[in-house]
Design an enzyme around this catalytic site. Structure first.
Site, PDB file in Angstrom:
ATOM      1  N   SER A 185       7.397  75.987  36.165  1.00 39.06           N
ATOM      2  CA  SER A 185       7.157  74.560  36.400  1.00 39.06           C
ATOM      3  C   SER A 185       6.322  73.881  35.329  1.00 39.06           C
ATOM      4  CB  SER A 185       6.486  74.362  37.759  1.00 39.06           C
ATOM      5  OG  SER A 185       5.226  75.004  37.807  1.00 39.06           O
ATOM      6  N   HIS A 213      12.467  75.337  40.861  1.00 42.40           N
ATOM      7  CA  HIS A 213      12.752  74.323  39.844  1.00 42.40           C
ATOM      8  C   HIS A 213      14.134  74.479  39.224  1.00 42.40           C
ATOM      9  CE1 HIS A 213       8.778  72.356  39.637  1.00 42.40           C
ATOM     10  NE2 HIS A 213       8.341  73.531  40.036  1.00 42.40           N
ATOM     11  N   LYS A 244      12.326  69.365  45.756  1.00 44.69           N
ATOM     12  CA  LYS A 244      12.662  68.936  44.398  1.00 44.69           C
ATOM     13  C   LYS A 244      14.097  68.411  44.362  1.00 44.69           C
ATOM     14  CE  LYS A 244       8.996  71.790  42.588  1.00 44.69           C
ATOM     15  NZ  LYS A 244       8.332  71.840  43.892  1.00 44.69           N
TER      16      LYS A 244
END
Length: 403
Positions: A185, A213, A244
């Site tokens: 990240s 991610h 996300k």
């Protein structure tokens, strides 16, 4: 209670920021306008630090699904999954996730943080060994601490060092748990998953990959780095988050492990936390469906990431990794990073500021999160604002700390 020395250090750091007139950790978004625009301090601001990779937060189908579940099932479950907090929707989402990865089973957690906390602390305990990448997320470190297992760190993204650490364990290596991330990240760099899979096979240990991610970002179906490099079947435990690319909150683990059901009863963060609200579950199910068929969104995200990466690179900035949804600008001096972040915000661009010890090494980062919802014009504005900072005179208050 006496003054806590650990809190005094935090207070001192906050006081330093107040003295500089910069506070990157108390930003308030007064109103969200679109997935990529918010009102901050009365100013319309491009949001380039939100992890909203596919722009799902305002998707009409997700909103409609959430509204329907809200009206049908209320605002929350008021209980844990082990009590009254398991609705049919929770089981349906777990089936969706298992099918998405082609795995036998899946478990949904209330946050992505708790997914790592709950899985690691349930899979290993005192007397066991967990081997983790040195740059792992705090949730991985905290899961290790909660487990009580022996923790061994290997150099970031270094298969040779992982192999050396496992070799030193001897016969105990076959019982070890190795934990890595797909995309990291902070810098946006990718793990060498193929190499890690070969190493784990050679020792017979288990491999957990956090795809927080990379889900929705990589792979034809958006399964993440494990799909991108063709090792989905070889990963023992795939962990991820809804916060996300899926535009919501929550976390999960998908696995072929036959003891996943028993793991629910062992995972304290699963047992002792209220379950996700029905609206969250319903919106996430719809988002997962859209993500799986979201090749066009991934293509747009890649195009936007390439545009931002090449634009910042052409300005002479040092970047953390090749073009990806995370584009990290490396700033050696913390004060420069603070004032640069402040300039960007006051000129309509919000990015994340990361400073030591949260960052790898001793440098600071201006971390940009690219979204498929960003327009090319917004990406260009972000680059132009970085360029304008570079063009400031040396005596500008945004270039030099004020006494």
């Amino acid at each position: 209670m006496k003054s806590n020395p650990r809190l005094r250090a935090t207070q001192a750091a906050k006081e330093e920021l107040s003295r500089l007139g910069v506070d990157p950790f108390s930003v308030q978004i007064d109103r969200i306008v679109t997935p990529t625009v918010g009102m901050i301090g009365g100013r319309e601001t491009i949001l380039a630090g939100t992890n909203n990779y596919l722009g799902m937060t305002f998707n009409p189908e997700c909103i409609a699904a959430a509204k329907e579940a809200l009206e049908a099932s209320g605002t929350g479950t008021t209980g844990s999954r082990m009590a009254n907090g398991t609705y049919a929707l929770h089981h349906e989402l777990e089936k969706d996730i298992a099918r998405f990865y082609g795995k036998r089973d899946a478990i949904v957690f209330s946050t992505g943080y708790q997914a790592n906390l709950g899985m690691i602390s349930a899979l290993v305990g005192p007397g066991d060994t967990v081997v983790i990448d040195a740059d792992s997320h705090a949730s991985i470190y905290d899961g290790c601490a909660l487990s009580g297992a022996n923790v061994i760190r290997f150099r970031h993204n270094d298969p040779e060092d992982l192999n050396k650490r496992l070799r030193r364990l001897g016969d105990a290596a076959q019982d070890a748990l190795v934990v890595v991330e797909g995309i990291y990240s902070m810098m946006g760099d990718r793990a060498p998953l193929r190499e890690f899979v070969e190493i784990k096979k050679s020792y017979g240990c288990a491999l957990l990959v956090d795809e927080a991610h990379s889900i929705g970002v990589l792979g034809e179906k958006g399964q993440g780095l494990c799909e991108e490099v063709g090792v989905v079947e070889d990963i023992d435990f795939i962990v991820g988050t809804f916060s996300k690319s899926l535009g919501n909150t929550g976390g999960y683990c998908a696995s072929d492990n036959e003891q996943m059901e028993a793991l629910r009863y062992t995972s304290r963060p699963y047992v002792f936390t209220a379950s996700l609200p029905p609206a969250t579950i319903a919106a996430t199910r719809k988002a997962l469906e859209l993500l799986e068929n979201g090749q066009a969104l991934r293509q747009q995200l890649t195009s936007n990431a390439n545009q931002l990466h090449s634009g910042l690179e052409s300005l002479g900035f040092e970047l953390g990794a090749p073009a990806n949804a995370v584009v990290a600008v490396i700033i050696e001096d913390k004060l420069d990073a603070l004032h640069m972040w402040d300039y960007l915000l006051k000129h309509g661009v919000y990015v994340n500021l990361m400073v030591p010890p949260a960052t790898p090494g001793s440098y600071s980062l201006l971390r940009c999160s690219v979204s498929a919802a960003h327009t090319p014009e917004q990406i260009q504005t972000i680059c132009d604002t970085f360029a304008n900072w570079l063009a400031l005179p040396e005596d500008s208050p945004y270039r030099r700390p004020q006494a």
